[in-house]
Design a protein around this motif. Structure first.
Motif, short mmCIF file in Angstrom:
data_model
loop_
_atom_site.label_atom_id
_atom_site.label_comp_id
_atom_site.label_asym_id
_atom_site.label_seq_id
_atom_site.Cartn_x
_atom_site.Cartn_y
_atom_site.Cartn_z
N LEU A 4 0.82 -1.20 0.00
CA LEU A 4 0.00 0.00 0.00
C LEU A 4 0.86 1.26 0.00
O LEU A 4 0.58 2.22 -0.71
N VAL A 5 1.94 1.26 0.77
CA VAL A 5 2.80 2.45 0.85
C VAL A 5 3.52 2.71 -0.46
O VAL A 5 3.64 3.84 -0.92
N ALA A 53 11.62 8.70 1.30
CA ALA A 53 11.94 10.03 1.84
C ALA A 53 10.66 10.80 2.13
O ALA A 53 10.56 11.49 3.15
N LEU A 54 9.67 10.69 1.26
CA LEU A 54 8.38 11.34 1.48
C LEU A 54 7.70 10.78 2.73
O LEU A 54 7.20 11.54 3.57
N PRO A 62 7.84 8.64 11.88
CA PRO A 62 7.85 8.49 10.42
C PRO A 62 9.17 7.96 9.86
O PRO A 62 9.15 7.09 8.98
N PRO A 63 10.35 8.42 10.33
CA PRO A 63 11.58 7.86 9.77
C PRO A 63 11.75 6.36 10.04
O PRO A 63 12.29 5.64 9.20
N VAL A 64 11.27 5.90 11.18
CA VAL A 64 11.35 4.47 11.51
C VAL A 64 10.43 3.68 10.58
O VAL A 64 10.83 2.67 9.99
N PHE A 65 9.20 4.14 10.43
CA PHE A 65 8.25 3.49 9.54
C PHE A 65 8.80 3.45 8.12
O PHE A 65 8.75 2.42 7.43
N ALA A 66 9.35 4.57 7.66
CA ALA A 66 9.91 4.65 6.31
C ALA A 66 11.07 3.68 6.13
O ALA A 66 11.19 3.03 5.08
#
Length: 191
Positions: free
Chosen positions: A4-5, A46-47, A98-102
Motif C-alpha cells: 500500500l505504501v 523520503a516522502l 515516520p523515519p522508523v516506519f519509512a
C-alpha cells in the motif's frame, strides 16, 4: 502495508496493475527489483519519512484500496481495510516515528524476496515509544530471516526485543499432549 505504501513504485508509476499480471513479473527477483526502481522507491521512502504516517496510509488506502492485487488483498476471512482502519493500527501509525516506519517499508521494498519474512511477531507501544518483539520458546532457534531483521533493527537504532517463553504446568488444567502452557520467562534486549 508495504504494498500500500509503495503502490505507484510496484506497478508502472500510475498505480494501475498490468492487465496480464496483478504484480510486477520481477517482484520476487531479489535485489534487482529495487535496482530497477531505486530512484522512485528512495523518493517515496523520503516522502514517508517526512509525513504524518497515519494520514499518509489513509490517503494511500483511499486512493488505491479498491485495486485488487495479491500483495494488497481482502480475502474471505480477512480484510486489510478493516485492519488498517482499526483503532489499534490507527494508534500505532500515530505513534511510530515516520523515519522508523519509512526505514522498515524501504527495507522490504529494497528486496521483497529476502525481506518480506522475518519481521518481529509483535509491535508494542506506550507513551510514544514503539518496540518490536520477537517471541520464541526457550530453546527455539531464531530463523535466519528473523536474525537479519533483528540485526538490522539494532543497527538502525530501532528498539527490538526477543521474548523467550517457557511452558509451565497450570494447576488443575492439563495441557494437550505435546504442548505446554506458557509463562513469559526471559527477555533479550536487542536494542
Amino acid at each position: 502495508m508495504f504494498g500500500l505504501v509503495f503502490w505507484e513504485e510496484i506497478f508502472d508509476g500510475t498505480g494501475t496493475p498490468n492487465a496480464m499480471n496483478d504484480i510486477p513479473h520481477d517482484l520476487f527477483s531479489g535485489q534487482s527489483f529495487y535496482e530497477v526502481r531505486k530512484a522512485r522507491i528512495d523518493q517515496k521512502a523520503a516522502l514517508v519519512a517526512q509525513s504524518n504516517v497515519a494520514p499518509f496510509v489513509s490517503a494511500q488506502l483511499r486512493r488505491y484500496g479498491d485495486t485488487w492485487t495479491r500483495i494488497v488483498f481482502d480475502g474471505r476471512d480477512f480484510s486489510y481495510r478493516d485492519v488498517l482502519n482499526s483503532a489499534q493500527v490507527s494508534q500505532f501509525l500515530s505513534t511510530i516515528q515516520p523515519p522508523v516506519f519509512a526505514k522498515i517499508v524501504h527495507r522490504i521494498a529494497s528486496n521483497p524476496t529476502e525481506n518480506r519474512a522475518g519481521l518481529p511477531d509483535y509491535v508494542a507501544w506506550k507513551d510514544g515509544t514503539v518496540v518490536f518483539v520477537e517471541v520464541k520458546g526457550i530453546r527455539e532457534k531464531i530463523r535466519d530471516t528473523q536474525e537479519a531483521w533483528l540485526h538490522w533493527m539494532v543497527a538502525e537504532g530501532i528498539p527490538v526485543k526477543v521474548l523467550r517463553v517457557r511452558g509451565v504446568a497450570e494447576p488443575g488444567i492439563a495441557a494437550p499432549s505435546g504442548t505446554s502452557n506458557i509463562d513469559a520467562s526471559e527477555e533479550e534486549d536487542r536494542g
